[in-house]
Design an enzyme around this catalytic site. Structure first.
Site, PDB file in Angstrom:
ATOM      1  N   GLU A  53       0.362   0.870 -24.023  1.00 33.40           N
ATOM      2  CA  GLU A  53       1.609   1.512 -23.570  1.00 33.40           C
ATOM      3  C   GLU A  53       1.345   2.472 -22.412  1.00 33.40           C
ATOM      4  OE1 GLU A  53       4.245   0.275 -24.517  1.00 33.40           O
ATOM      5  OE2 GLU A  53       3.936  -0.530 -26.520  1.00 33.40           O
ATOM      6  N   CYS A  56      13.126 -15.758 -23.026  1.00 32.50           N
ATOM      7  CA  CYS A  56      14.450 -15.148 -22.912  1.00 32.50           C
ATOM      8  C   CYS A  56      15.210 -15.322 -24.219  1.00 32.50           C
ATOM      9  CB  CYS A  56      15.220 -15.788 -21.761  1.00 32.50           C
ATOM     10  SG  CYS A  56      16.887 -15.108 -21.549  1.00 32.50           S
ATOM     11  N   CYS A  89      18.558 -17.555 -23.424  1.00 31.75           N
ATOM     12  CA  CYS A  89      18.581 -18.971 -23.033  1.00 31.75           C
ATOM     13  C   CYS A  89      17.271 -19.711 -23.282  1.00 31.75           C
ATOM     14  CB  CYS A  89      18.966 -19.094 -21.560  1.00 31.75           C
ATOM     15  SG  CYS A  89      17.662 -18.540 -20.430  1.00 31.75           S
ATOM     16  N   THR A 137       0.356  -6.216 -26.316  1.00 37.15           N
ATOM     17  CA  THR A 137      -0.496  -5.533 -27.294  1.00 37.15           C
ATOM     18  C   THR A 137      -1.332  -6.535 -28.077  1.00 37.15           C
ATOM     19  OG1 THR A 137       1.071  -3.693 -27.462  1.00 37.15           O
ATOM     20  CG2 THR A 137      -0.509  -3.955 -29.268  1.00 37.15           C
ATOM     21  N   GLY A 182       3.693  -7.010 -18.471  1.00 36.39           N
ATOM     22  CA  GLY A 182       4.784  -7.928 -18.741  1.00 36.39           C
ATOM     23  C   GLY A 182       5.952  -7.191 -19.362  1.00 36.39           C
ATOM     24  N   SER A 183       6.926  -7.944 -19.809  1.00 41.33           N
ATOM     25  CA  SER A 183       8.141  -7.359 -20.403  1.00 41.33           C
ATOM     26  C   SER A 183       7.913  -7.042 -21.875  1.00 41.33           C
ATOM     27  CB  SER A 183       9.302  -8.348 -20.277  1.00 41.33           C
ATOM     28  OG  SER A 183       9.061  -9.479 -21.116  1.00 41.33           O
ATOM     29  N   MET A 184       8.929  -6.477 -22.494  1.00 39.86           N
ATOM     30  CA  MET A 184       8.920  -6.335 -23.943  1.00 39.86           C
ATOM     31  C   MET A 184       8.777  -7.727 -24.572  1.00 39.86           C
ATOM     32  SD  MET A 184       9.583  -3.059 -24.953  1.00 39.86           S
ATOM     33  CE  MET A 184      10.424  -3.164 -26.529  1.00 39.86           C
ATOM     34  N   SER A 237       6.326  -9.759 -24.825  1.00 37.34           N
ATOM     35  CA  SER A 237       5.549 -10.782 -24.110  1.00 37.34           C
ATOM     36  C   SER A 237       4.141 -10.949 -24.674  1.00 37.34           C
ATOM     37  CB  SER A 237       5.479 -10.451 -22.608  1.00 37.34           C
ATOM     38  OG  SER A 237       4.831  -9.203 -22.405  1.00 37.34           O
ATOM     39  N   GLY A 238       3.765 -10.132 -25.658  1.00 41.44           N
ATOM     40  CA  GLY A 238       2.452 -10.272 -26.278  1.00 41.44           C
ATOM     41  C   GLY A 238       1.370  -9.418 -25.655  1.00 41.44           C
TER      42      GLY A 238
END
Length: 199
Positions: A96, A152, A155, A30, A23-25, A27-28
């Site tokens: 990571e 996000c 938004c 870890t 997922g993205s930074m 996003s949980g």
């Protein structure tokens, strides 16, 4: 890709597999890795956690989530160093993963072929919205893939992109909320367009 096991773990008799959490930074990812590791430890399984030695954002050794939850890990310089530590182990967790070399795919496959449960966590896309190797290859060979979404920061919609304020071309720039924002597709595209216009 068949990778023959190079070591024998006689105490492991069950089938191994690979789980990818991506997922993205923010996003949980870890946090989810720590949750799975904790459950394995409760089940009295032998667990080893690895992270790339370059990731020293929160701690030199521990894997630490954005929520400050932590587990002790073994920092390694490259994927093949993992082999030096896993002779007596049931579960291998790797945080990571995008910071590792492409040998990580072979290492994870070999560990799973040898009967270990392998949990791999990392960004699936870089700040340019491109697949972040070796994550795409790991996702293709994994039995289980979990894609998490952040919120996000512009938004409030579900976010899958890691927007970076620093417009340099370097793929790897360590940082947290001072450098990155989780963004939905619309807000990410707007931000990238603004960066391009400023240049």
């Amino acid at each position: 890709m068949f990778v023959e096991p190079r070591f024998n773990n006689p105490s492991t008799t069950h089938t191994g597999w690979i789980e990818v959490v991506c997922g993205s930074m923010f996003s949980g990812k870890t946090e989810e890795l720590i949750r799975r590791v904790t459950r394995a430890l409760i089940a009295k399984q032998r667990v080893l956690i690895f992270k790339p030695s370059i990731d020293v954002r929160y701690d030199d050794k521990d894997v630490v989530s954005h929520n400050k939850n932590a587990v002790t890990s073994v920092p390694v310089n490259n994927a093949k160093e993992i082999y030096d530590h896993v002779s007596e182990c049931d579960v291998v967790a790797i945080d990571e993963a995008q910071f590792f070399d492409n040998d990580l795919v072979e290492v994870c496959t070999e560990l799973a072929n040898n009967g270990l449960r392998v949990i791999v966590c990392g960004l699936d896309m870089d700040f340019m919205g491109q697949p972040f190797e070796p994550m795409p290859q790991l996702m293709s060979v994994a039995e289980f893939v979990t894609k998490l979404h952040a919120v996000c920061m512009k938004c409030g919609e579900p976010a899958q992109f890691s927007y970076r304020f620093d417009a340099s071309g370097e793929q790897v720039v360590l940082g947290e909320s001072d450098v990155y924002e989780a963004r939905c597709r619309k807000c990410y595209c707007e931000g990238m367009k603004t960066q391009k216009e400023v240049k």
